[in-house]
Motif scaffolding. Structure first.
Motif, PDB file in Angstrom:
ATOM      1  N   GLU A 142       9.391   3.401  -0.076  1.00 36.82           N
ATOM      2  CA  GLU A 142       9.987   4.148   1.035  1.00 36.82           C
ATOM      3  C   GLU A 142      11.220   3.476   1.614  1.00 36.82           C
ATOM      4  O   GLU A 142      12.063   4.137   2.210  1.00 36.82           O
ATOM      5  N   THR A 176      11.764   7.551  -4.080  1.00 36.65           N
ATOM      6  CA  THR A 176      10.717   7.947  -3.138  1.00 36.65           C
ATOM      7  C   THR A 176       9.691   8.865  -3.803  1.00 36.65           C
ATOM      8  O   THR A 176       9.907   9.400  -4.896  1.00 36.65           O
ATOM      9  N   CYS A 177       8.608   9.058  -3.085  1.00 42.11           N
ATOM     10  CA  CYS A 177       7.560   9.965  -3.529  1.00 42.11           C
ATOM     11  C   CYS A 177       8.102  11.392  -3.683  1.00 42.11           C
ATOM     12  O   CYS A 177       7.782  12.095  -4.641  1.00 42.11           O
ATOM     13  N   ILE A 236       3.693   0.613  -6.807  1.00 37.84           N
ATOM     14  CA  ILE A 236       3.890   1.166  -5.473  1.00 37.84           C
ATOM     15  C   ILE A 236       4.147   0.024  -4.490  1.00 37.84           C
ATOM     16  O   ILE A 236       3.343  -0.896  -4.376  1.00 37.84           O
ATOM     17  N   ILE A 289       7.958   3.074  -6.982  1.00 33.42           N
ATOM     18  CA  ILE A 289       8.023   4.082  -5.926  1.00 33.42           C
ATOM     19  C   ILE A 289       7.779   3.412  -4.576  1.00 33.42           C
ATOM     20  O   ILE A 289       6.846   2.628  -4.406  1.00 33.42           O
ATOM     21  N   ARG A 334      -0.740   9.651  -2.377  1.00 33.44           N
ATOM     22  CA  ARG A 334       0.225  10.768  -2.464  1.00 33.44           C
ATOM     23  C   ARG A 334       0.801  10.872  -3.872  1.00 33.44           C
ATOM     24  O   ARG A 334       0.941  11.975  -4.423  1.00 33.44           O
ATOM     25  N   VAL A 335       1.138   9.725  -4.454  1.00 36.12           N
ATOM     26  CA  VAL A 335       1.702   9.723  -5.815  1.00 36.12           C
ATOM     27  C   VAL A 335       0.663  10.223  -6.815  1.00 36.12           C
ATOM     28  O   VAL A 335       0.976  11.035  -7.702  1.00 36.12           O
ATOM     29  N   LEU A 393       0.469   5.929   0.404  1.00 35.98           N
ATOM     30  CA  LEU A 393       1.552   6.287  -0.510  1.00 35.98           C
ATOM     31  C   LEU A 393       1.028   6.414  -1.939  1.00 35.98           C
ATOM     32  O   LEU A 393       1.397   7.350  -2.666  1.00 35.98           O
ATOM     33  N   THR A 394       0.147   5.502  -2.337  1.00 33.15           N
ATOM     34  CA  THR A 394      -0.441   5.559  -3.688  1.00 33.15           C
ATOM     35  C   THR A 394      -1.221   6.856  -3.872  1.00 33.15           C
ATOM     36  O   THR A 394      -1.101   7.527  -4.905  1.00 33.15           O
TER      37      THR A 394
END
Length: 311
Positions: free
Chosen positions: A75, A97-98, A44, A73, A8-9, A5-6
């Protein structure tokens, strides 16, 4: 996973021309430091409920000091997935969310935000009143049509904040009201601001349980020469402030120092702030380093800043 996720951000931010410093290699109240026109400090968490009050206060304080916006951020919230396009709040910090981050950066502002479990939108404080008066209706008449209280109509008209289900009914009832009239309540990227009193209140909630004896000694010496100091769970162990800001990394462990210094150097370059390392041991690092006993010999903050400039 958090690392995915990190990443992606970070990619989204870089795609939108932000300078980005990825801090996920260390424990910190923020995992990403980003700067374009504005500074963003982003935490995150897969589940946003994982943000504790203490961590939120550290994130807020760092954001105030660095004139940035704190963001969260994730989910999920508890056992439910966060909805794309919805802005949530955790201890006063915007959370989403992202995908919602991408919407915001693409200037497709979220229309919906979550308040105490309800989904609401902001139509502006004048819009509902104008729609009602143009239709020649009293508050009570509109309340009767919507099967709610007159007090609710009064509150909606004055705040401009209306539950989503009521907005759906208004869109049907008023022909002149459409989705383009719906506005988001706040600028999400507004920097975290606080008066001196509020700043000190936030600072007082930061738990300094991670302080080592060396950190305590460094804080004492910084205070002695005129700096205001705050210990943070961040890439920098101590934030020293006077006329200028000094990111201070404090440790006797070379591996820890190298991890933190790599990040602090980048944040320092992005913000134009000073940086220093304090260690009792001789360390092979690429920023200005000083021993606690040498720090004790410095007379005032200006003398230290001159050393950093000359060094």
């Amino acid at each position: 996973m958090k690392s995915i996720l990190t990443d992606r951000v970070v990619k989204i931010l870089k795609d939108h021309d932000f300078s980005v410093c990825d801090c996920q290699s260390i424990q910190s109240c923020f995992d990403i430091f980003a700067k374009k026109e504005k500074v963003l400090l982003i935490k995150i968490l897969m589940n946003i409920e994982g943000l504790t009050r203490a961590s939120a206060m550290e994130l807020k304080f760092a954001s105030i000091a660095l004139s940035g916006a704190p963001l969260l951020i994730g989910e999920r919230m508890k056992n439910a997935n966060l909805r794309d396009g919805v802005v949530y709040t955790r201890y006063g910090i915007h959370a989403f969310t992202c995908s919602t981050l991408r919407y915001i950066l693409d200037e497709i502002s979220p229309l919906i935000y979550s308040v105490r479990g309800d989904y609401v939108v902001n139509v502006g404080s004048e819009l509902l009143k104008n729609l009602r008066t143009d239709a020649g209706m009293t508050m009570q008449e509109l309340a009767d049509e919507l099967k709610i209280s007159k007090q609710s109509i009064y509150r909606y008209e004055h705040s401009g904040v209306i539950p989503l289900n009521i907005v759906s009914e208004l869109l049907v009832f008023f022909e002149d009201f459409n989705e383009s009239d719906i506005k988001f309540k706040n600028n999400i990227f507004n920097e975290q601001k606080a008066g001196e009193k509020n700043r000190e209140e936030i600072k007082s909630e930061i738990i300094a349980g991670h302080l080592t004896d060396l950190m305590k000694k460094v804080i004492c010496e910084f205070n002695h020469i005129g700096f205001s100091t705050t210990s943070l769970n961040a890439p920098f162990d101590i934030l020293a402030e006077e006329e200028e800001m000094v990111f201070t990394v404090v440790s006797n462990d070379l591996r820890t120092l190298k991890k933190k210094i790599k990040i602090v150097r980048k944040i320092s370059d992005m913000t134009g702030s000073y940086k220093i390392c304090v260690s009792e041991k001789k360390q092979d690092v690429d920023i200005f380093i000083i021993k606690p006993d040498e720090l004790k010999e410095i007379g005032n903050s200006k003398e230290l800043l001159k050393l950093l400039i000359d060094g």
